[in-house]
Motif scaffolding. Structure first.
Motif, PDB file in Angstrom:
ATOM      1  N   SER A  74      -1.422   5.049  -4.955  1.00  0.00           N
ATOM      2  CA  SER A  74      -0.893   5.412  -6.772  1.00  0.00           C
ATOM      3  C   SER A  74       0.625   6.164  -7.102  1.00  0.00           C
ATOM      4  O   SER A  74       1.168   5.616  -7.907  1.00  0.00           O
ATOM      5  N   LEU A  75       0.704   6.503  -5.468  1.00  0.00           N
ATOM      6  CA  LEU A  75       2.308   7.528  -5.781  1.00  0.00           C
ATOM      7  C   LEU A  75       3.709   6.317  -5.651  1.00  0.00           C
ATOM      8  O   LEU A  75       4.240   6.323  -6.593  1.00  0.00           O
ATOM      9  N   ALA A  76       3.034   5.059  -4.645  1.00  0.00           N
ATOM     10  CA  ALA A  76       3.658   4.256  -4.645  1.00  0.00           C
ATOM     11  C   ALA A  76       4.045   3.511  -5.035  1.00  0.00           C
ATOM     12  O   ALA A  76       5.378   2.634  -5.828  1.00  0.00           O
ATOM     13  N   VAL A  77       2.788   2.561  -6.180  1.00  0.00           N
ATOM     14  CA  VAL A  77       3.372   1.918  -7.623  1.00  0.00           C
ATOM     15  C   VAL A  77       4.432   2.668  -8.667  1.00  0.00           C
ATOM     16  O   VAL A  77       5.174   1.986  -9.218  1.00  0.00           O
ATOM     17  N   THR A  78       4.179   3.452  -8.761  1.00  0.00           N
ATOM     18  CA  THR A  78       3.889   4.423  -9.681  1.00  0.00           C
ATOM     19  C   THR A  78       5.983   4.699  -8.661  1.00  0.00           C
ATOM     20  O   THR A  78       6.771   4.674 -10.655  1.00  0.00           O
ATOM     21  N   THR A  79       5.864   5.069  -7.645  1.00  0.00           N
ATOM     22  CA  THR A  79       7.321   5.690  -7.956  1.00  0.00           C
ATOM     23  C   THR A  79       8.630   3.880  -8.296  1.00  0.00           C
ATOM     24  O   THR A  79       9.357   3.911  -8.551  1.00  0.00           O
ATOM     25  N   ARG A  80       7.836   2.862  -7.543  1.00  0.00           N
ATOM     26  CA  ARG A  80       8.219   0.977  -7.948  1.00  0.00           C
ATOM     27  C   ARG A  80       8.194   1.177  -9.264  1.00  0.00           C
ATOM     28  O   ARG A  80       9.204   0.456  -9.937  1.00  0.00           O
ATOM     29  N   ARG A  81       7.232   1.640  -9.935  1.00  0.00           N
ATOM     30  CA  ARG A  81       7.529   2.089 -11.483  1.00  0.00           C
ATOM     31  C   ARG A  81       8.871   2.415 -12.522  1.00  0.00           C
ATOM     32  O   ARG A  81       8.930   1.289 -12.660  1.00  0.00           O
ATOM     33  N   LEU A  82       8.875   3.526 -12.010  1.00  0.00           N
ATOM     34  CA  LEU A  82      10.103   3.893 -11.696  1.00  0.00           C
ATOM     35  C   LEU A  82      11.391   3.778 -11.688  1.00  0.00           C
ATOM     36  O   LEU A  82      12.210   3.471 -12.263  1.00  0.00           O
ATOM     37  N   HIS A  83      11.599   2.703 -10.150  1.00  0.00           N
ATOM     38  CA  HIS A  83      12.260   1.881  -9.456  1.00  0.00           C
ATOM     39  C   HIS A  83      12.312   1.094 -10.643  1.00  0.00           C
ATOM     40  O   HIS A  83      14.055   0.360 -11.008  1.00  0.00           O
ATOM     41  N   ASP A  84      12.042   0.184 -11.356  1.00  0.00           N
ATOM     42  CA  ASP A  84      11.625  -0.319 -12.245  1.00  0.00           C
ATOM     43  C   ASP A  84      13.010  -0.316 -13.233  1.00  0.00           C
ATOM     44  O   ASP A  84      13.307  -1.342 -13.559  1.00  0.00           O
ATOM     45  N   ARG A  85      12.557   0.612 -13.850  1.00  0.00           N
ATOM     46  CA  ARG A  85      13.317   1.388 -15.191  1.00  0.00           C
ATOM     47  C   ARG A  85      14.636   2.269 -14.824  1.00  0.00           C
ATOM     48  O   ARG A  85      15.736   2.726 -15.521  1.00  0.00           O
ATOM     49  N   ASN A  86      14.825   1.868 -13.466  1.00  0.00           N
ATOM     50  CA  ASN A  86      16.350   1.952 -12.669  1.00  0.00           C
ATOM     51  C   ASN A  86      16.588   4.048 -12.639  1.00  0.00           C
ATOM     52  O   ASN A  86      17.125   4.459 -13.068  1.00  0.00           O
ATOM     53  N   LYS A  87      15.411   4.490 -12.497  1.00  0.00           N
ATOM     54  CA  LYS A  87      14.811   5.866 -12.715  1.00  0.00           C
ATOM     55  C   LYS A  87      14.503   6.248 -11.502  1.00  0.00           C
ATOM     56  O   LYS A  87      13.933   6.054 -10.732  1.00  0.00           O
ATOM     57  N   SER A  88      15.251   7.282 -10.087  1.00  0.00           N
ATOM     58  CA  SER A  88      14.041   8.579  -8.987  1.00  0.00           C
ATOM     59  C   SER A  88      12.877   8.238  -8.627  1.00  0.00           C
ATOM     60  O   SER A  88      12.434   9.094 -10.215  1.00  0.00           O
ATOM     61  N   GLY A  89      12.463   8.150  -8.208  1.00  0.00           N
ATOM     62  CA  GLY A  89      11.395   8.570  -7.997  1.00  0.00           C
ATOM     63  C   GLY A  89      10.582   9.831  -8.597  1.00  0.00           C
ATOM     64  O   GLY A  89       9.450  10.423  -7.809  1.00  0.00           O
ATOM     65  N   TYR A 146       0.462  -1.261   0.225  1.00  0.00           N
ATOM     66  CA  TYR A 146      -0.266  -0.145  -0.323  1.00  0.00           C
ATOM     67  C   TYR A 146       0.946   1.445  -0.193  1.00  0.00           C
ATOM     68  O   TYR A 146       1.145   2.046  -0.114  1.00  0.00           O
ATOM     69  N   ALA A 147       1.601   1.142   0.906  1.00  0.00           N
ATOM     70  CA  ALA A 147       2.410   2.507   1.025  1.00  0.00           C
ATOM     71  C   ALA A 147       4.605   2.046   0.898  1.00  0.00           C
ATOM     72  O   ALA A 147       5.033   2.628   1.267  1.00  0.00           O
ATOM     73  N   GLU A 148       4.250   0.503   0.001  1.00  0.00           N
ATOM     74  CA  GLU A 148       5.727   0.235   0.072  1.00  0.00           C
ATOM     75  C   GLU A 148       6.275   1.341  -1.343  1.00  0.00           C
ATOM     76  O   GLU A 148       5.888   0.848  -1.673  1.00  0.00           O
ATOM     77  N   PHE A 149       7.820   2.922  -0.854  1.00  0.00           N
ATOM     78  CA  PHE A 149       7.960   2.959  -1.317  1.00  0.00           C
ATOM     79  C   PHE A 149       9.348   2.402  -2.520  1.00  0.00           C
ATOM     80  O   PHE A 149       9.868   2.720  -3.055  1.00  0.00           O
ATOM     81  N   LYS A 150       9.923   1.428  -1.758  1.00  0.00           N
ATOM     82  CA  LYS A 150      10.994   0.621  -2.162  1.00  0.00           C
ATOM     83  C   LYS A 150      10.229  -0.428  -2.618  1.00  0.00           C
ATOM     84  O   LYS A 150       9.657  -0.911  -2.358  1.00  0.00           O
ATOM     85  N   GLY A 151      11.635  -0.473  -3.483  1.00  0.00           N
ATOM     86  CA  GLY A 151      11.143  -2.093  -4.704  1.00  0.00           C
ATOM     87  C   GLY A 151      11.148  -1.761  -5.903  1.00  0.00           C
ATOM     88  O   GLY A 151      11.317  -0.380  -6.296  1.00  0.00           O
ATOM     89  N   ARG A 152      11.190  -2.209  -6.910  1.00  0.00           N
ATOM     90  CA  ARG A 152      10.644  -2.347  -7.984  1.00  0.00           C
ATOM     91  C   ARG A 152       8.976  -2.919  -8.717  1.00  0.00           C
ATOM     92  O   ARG A 152       8.736  -4.197  -6.930  1.00  0.00           O
ATOM     93  N   ALA A 153       8.782  -2.647  -9.757  1.00  0.00           N
ATOM     94  CA  ALA A 153       7.371  -3.027 -10.191  1.00  0.00           C
ATOM     95  C   ALA A 153       6.840  -3.346 -11.359  1.00  0.00           C
ATOM     96  O   ALA A 153       7.804  -2.238 -12.599  1.00  0.00           O
ATOM     97  N   CYS A 154       6.746  -4.029 -11.786  1.00  0.00           N
ATOM     98  CA  CYS A 154       7.236  -4.797 -13.253  1.00  0.00           C
ATOM     99  C   CYS A 154       5.663  -3.834 -14.342  1.00  0.00           C
ATOM    100  O   CYS A 154       5.173  -3.346 -13.146  1.00  0.00           O
ATOM    101  N   ARG A 155       5.959  -4.085 -15.038  1.00  0.00           N
ATOM    102  CA  ARG A 155       5.119  -3.312 -16.045  1.00  0.00           C
ATOM    103  C   ARG A 155       3.417  -3.451 -15.381  1.00  0.00           C
ATOM    104  O   ARG A 155       2.133  -3.017 -15.541  1.00  0.00           O
ATOM    105  N   SER A 156       3.079  -5.116 -15.347  1.00  0.00           N
ATOM    106  CA  SER A 156       1.843  -5.759 -15.791  1.00  0.00           C
ATOM    107  C   SER A 156       1.203  -4.893 -14.206  1.00  0.00           C
ATOM    108  O   SER A 156       0.267  -5.103 -14.225  1.00  0.00           O
ATOM    109  N   GLU A 157       2.202  -5.566 -13.372  1.00  0.00           N
ATOM    110  CA  GLU A 157       1.816  -4.478 -12.121  1.00  0.00           C
ATOM    111  C   GLU A 157       1.186  -2.827 -12.347  1.00  0.00           C
ATOM    112  O   GLU A 157       0.073  -2.657 -11.404  1.00  0.00           O
ATOM    113  N   PHE A 158       1.700  -2.951 -12.501  1.00  0.00           N
ATOM    114  CA  PHE A 158       1.576  -1.131 -12.874  1.00  0.00           C
ATOM    115  C   PHE A 158       0.248  -0.929 -13.443  1.00  0.00           C
ATOM    116  O   PHE A 158      -0.832   0.112 -13.070  1.00  0.00           O
ATOM    117  N   TRP A 159       0.620  -1.840 -15.229  1.00  0.00           N
ATOM    118  CA  TRP A 159      -1.047  -1.390 -15.440  1.00  0.00           C
ATOM    119  C   TRP A 159      -1.785  -1.954 -15.238  1.00  0.00           C
ATOM    120  O   TRP A 159      -3.214  -1.268 -16.215  1.00  0.00           O
TER     121      TRP A 159
END
Length: 181
Positions: A77-92, A7-20
């Motif tokens: 929403s903010l958490a999964v979006t941040t994790r999606r950026l992390h998956d691309r190796n980008k900062s949130g 829910y509020a996990e900003f660490k880690g990564r989210a793959c495309r399917s999780e995000f979309w």
């Protein structure tokens, strides 16, 4: 499901399917809420009472429901979006820039709206300058939105990166030829 477990996990990564899938869930809920709102207007149309005051009366409860929905989904929403950026190796922090730029865009827009009500107090030069500033900020905001959309659509970095292990690590198929014994 994953987004609500994180829910509020900003660490880690989210793959495309999780995000979309999460984006689709939010979209379907919003469309459903707007559909219910539209259905609530039908009795007013049938009775011939569809006017500005009746719409305003119906809009307040709907606005409250939408506000509660948006607030409930803001953090995930903010958490999964941040994790999606992390998956691309980008900062949130790119999200912070996007939202700050959005808020900054609202300032000249609000000032221009105010000027429409009190046009005798402002001259045309100020209005044109504010319109130009708003236009430039809107172009920057649009460009950043396109960049974010492209990043959201691209595959994440393969293997671990500085934000954690690859969320798809178990799904890779090794297609490299193996030496014969």
């Amino acid at each position: 499901k994953t987004c609500f477990r994180k829910y509020a996990e900003f660490k880690g990564r989210a793959c495309r399917s999780e995000f979309w899938w999460f984006v689709l869930l939010i979209l379907l809920i919003e469309v459903g809420l707007y559909f219910i709102y539209g259905l609530s207007m039908i009795p007013l149309l049938v009775k011939g009472q569809f006017n500005a005051s009746s719409i305003t009366g119906m809009s307040l409860p709907f606005t409250i429901v939408m506000l509660v929905f948006e607030l409930a989904f803001l953090l995930p929403s903010l958490a999964v979006t941040t994790r999606r950026l992390h998956d691309r190796n980008k900062s949130g922090w790119g999200l912070v820039i996007y939202y700050v730029l959005t808020l900054i865009c609202l300032v000249p827009m609000a000032l221009m709206y105010t000027m429409l009500d009190h046009s005798e107090q402002f001259n045309d030069t100020i209005t044109y300058v504010l319109a130009f500033v708003f236009f430039i900020l809107a172009i920057l905001l649009f460009a950043l939105a396109v960049v974010l959309l492209v990043w959201f659509c691209q595959r994440g970095t393969i293997g671990p990166n500085k934000y954690g292990p690859d969320p798809l690590e178990d799904t890779y198929v090794d297609v490299t030829p193996q030496p014969e014994a």
